[in-house]
Design a protein around this motif. Structure first.
Motif, short mmCIF file in Angstrom:
data_model
loop_
_atom_site.label_atom_id
_atom_site.label_comp_id
_atom_site.label_asym_id
_atom_site.label_seq_id
_atom_site.Cartn_x
_atom_site.Cartn_y
_atom_site.Cartn_z
N PHE A 54 0.80 -1.23 0.00
CA PHE A 54 0.00 0.00 0.00
C PHE A 54 0.83 1.28 0.00
CE2 PHE A 54 -3.34 -2.90 1.27
CZ PHE A 54 -4.50 -2.31 0.76
N VAL A 55 1.93 1.30 0.73
CA VAL A 55 2.64 2.57 0.94
C VAL A 55 3.14 3.19 -0.37
CG1 VAL A 55 4.66 3.64 2.01
CG2 VAL A 55 3.18 2.12 3.34
N PRO A 56 3.71 2.44 -1.30
CA PRO A 56 4.14 3.10 -2.54
C PRO A 56 3.01 3.83 -3.27
CG PRO A 56 5.13 0.93 -2.38
CD PRO A 56 4.12 1.02 -1.27
N ARG A 57 1.82 3.24 -3.29
CA ARG A 57 0.69 3.91 -3.94
C ARG A 57 0.27 5.14 -3.15
NH1 ARG A 57 -2.33 0.47 -7.46
NH2 ARG A 57 -3.73 2.25 -7.74
N MET A 58 0.32 5.07 -1.84
CA MET A 58 -0.03 6.22 -1.01
C MET A 58 0.97 7.35 -1.21
SD MET A 58 -1.16 3.97 2.34
CE MET A 58 -1.93 5.22 3.36
N MET A 59 2.24 7.00 -1.38
CA MET A 59 3.26 8.03 -1.59
C MET A 59 3.13 8.69 -2.96
SD MET A 59 6.57 6.12 0.11
CE MET A 59 7.70 7.43 -0.36
N GLU A 60 2.65 7.94 -3.94
CA GLU A 60 2.48 8.49 -5.29
C GLU A 60 1.35 9.50 -5.36
OE1 GLU A 60 1.86 5.11 -7.73
OE2 GLU A 60 3.95 4.42 -7.62
#
Length: 284
Positions: A124-130
């Motif tokens: 989840f975190v990579p998508r949230m950072m994008e």
């Protein structure tokens, strides 16, 4: 201030949502107007909860120890809503395995309590950072992962790992996003949940005086989360925040003062710990 994350129209993903703290979080987030993606092994109970909430909900049955199930959770969230504002890694189990016993139980505890959290972050975190919007990850810790009392070594180790993981994640997110994406460690106290009270049948049972309800935990969480706190350590009806602070400080001082491991429970140090706990209030 995290006032725009738990907010109407935003999306929360909650693991272990069918009962206890996860279910209380789902109910509170629904009242706040959030849209929900709820995940649990108990699909029947999860759907009963979802049917009682007045918001848009996606139900995803699965096990946090299975990465393929977590991938399905991520895909369902983004395909339906296109964003995730809040990921709450709540799912956990208690294993009472000691340091030299039940290797299978150790693996199970770490797979669910630690690697499930780690895998969810990776997904989840990579998508949230994008994304350009603010978002947050909330991991459920435990006081047993901080002061590590004897008796449930596998559980304590898994929750200590979650604490360190969340601290590391918070630091990395601060560097990478400047605070747009944040991480938080929610540490419940003694709580009236099925995990602490096996066989609990919701309102059919009478709650003892000592534990907080799951709703009390979530109410405090929302207040402290919106304030921007990283460590959200809950008291209960028998342990105050001052008592928690003293216990945590004593545990840390085992290393600083070169005391025996777990000196709080050591026969030579137990009386001194009791005196420490009953001492005058500490000054900031």
């Amino acid at each position: 201030m995290n006032v725009d994350i738990i907010a109407r129209g935003r999306v929360a993903v909650v693991t272990g949502a069918a009962s206890g703290i996860g279910a209380a979080a789902a109910r509170r987030f629904a009242r706040e107007g959030m849209r929900l993606v709820l995940f649990d092994r108990d699909e029947e109970r999860l759907r009963v909860l979802a049917g009682a909430l007045d918001t848009e909900i996606v139900v995803v049955p699965g096990d946090v120890s299975r990465e393929v199930d977590l991938e399905a959770l991520r895909d369902a969230a983004y395909e339906r809503f296109g964003e995730v504002a809040l990921l709450m890694n709540n799912a956990a189990i208690i294993e009472r395995a000691g340091p030299c016993e039940k290797l299978g139980a150790w693996r199970h505890a770490l797979d669910v309590n630690f690697f499930g959290v780690l895998a969810a972050q990776h997904l989840f975190v990579p998508r949230m950072m994008e994304a350009e919007t603010r978002s947050a990850i909330v991991n459920l810790g435990s006081k047993e992962g901080i002061t590590t009392p004897p008796g449930k070594a596998a559980y304590s180790v898994s929750k200590a790992a979650v604490k360190v993981l969340t601290e590391q994640l918070s630091h990395e997110l601060l560097k990478a996003t400047g605070g747009r994406v944040t991480a938080h460690l929610l540490v419940p106290g003694y709580t009236w949940t099925p995990m602490n009270f096996p066989g609990l049948k919701a309102m059919q049972d009478v709650k003892p005086e000592e534990p907080w309800t799951a709703e009390q935990v979530i109410d405090l969480f929302v207040e402290r989360f919106r304030r921007g706190d990283f460590y959200i350590i809950c008291p209960d009806n028998s342990v105050t925040s001052e008592m928690d602070a003293r216990r945590i400080r004593w545990a840390a001082d085992d290393m600083v003062q070169n005391r025996p491991a777990l000196s709080r429970w050591h026969p030579d140090w137990g009386p001194r710990f009791a005196a420490w706990m009953s001492g005058p209030p500490e000054k900031d």
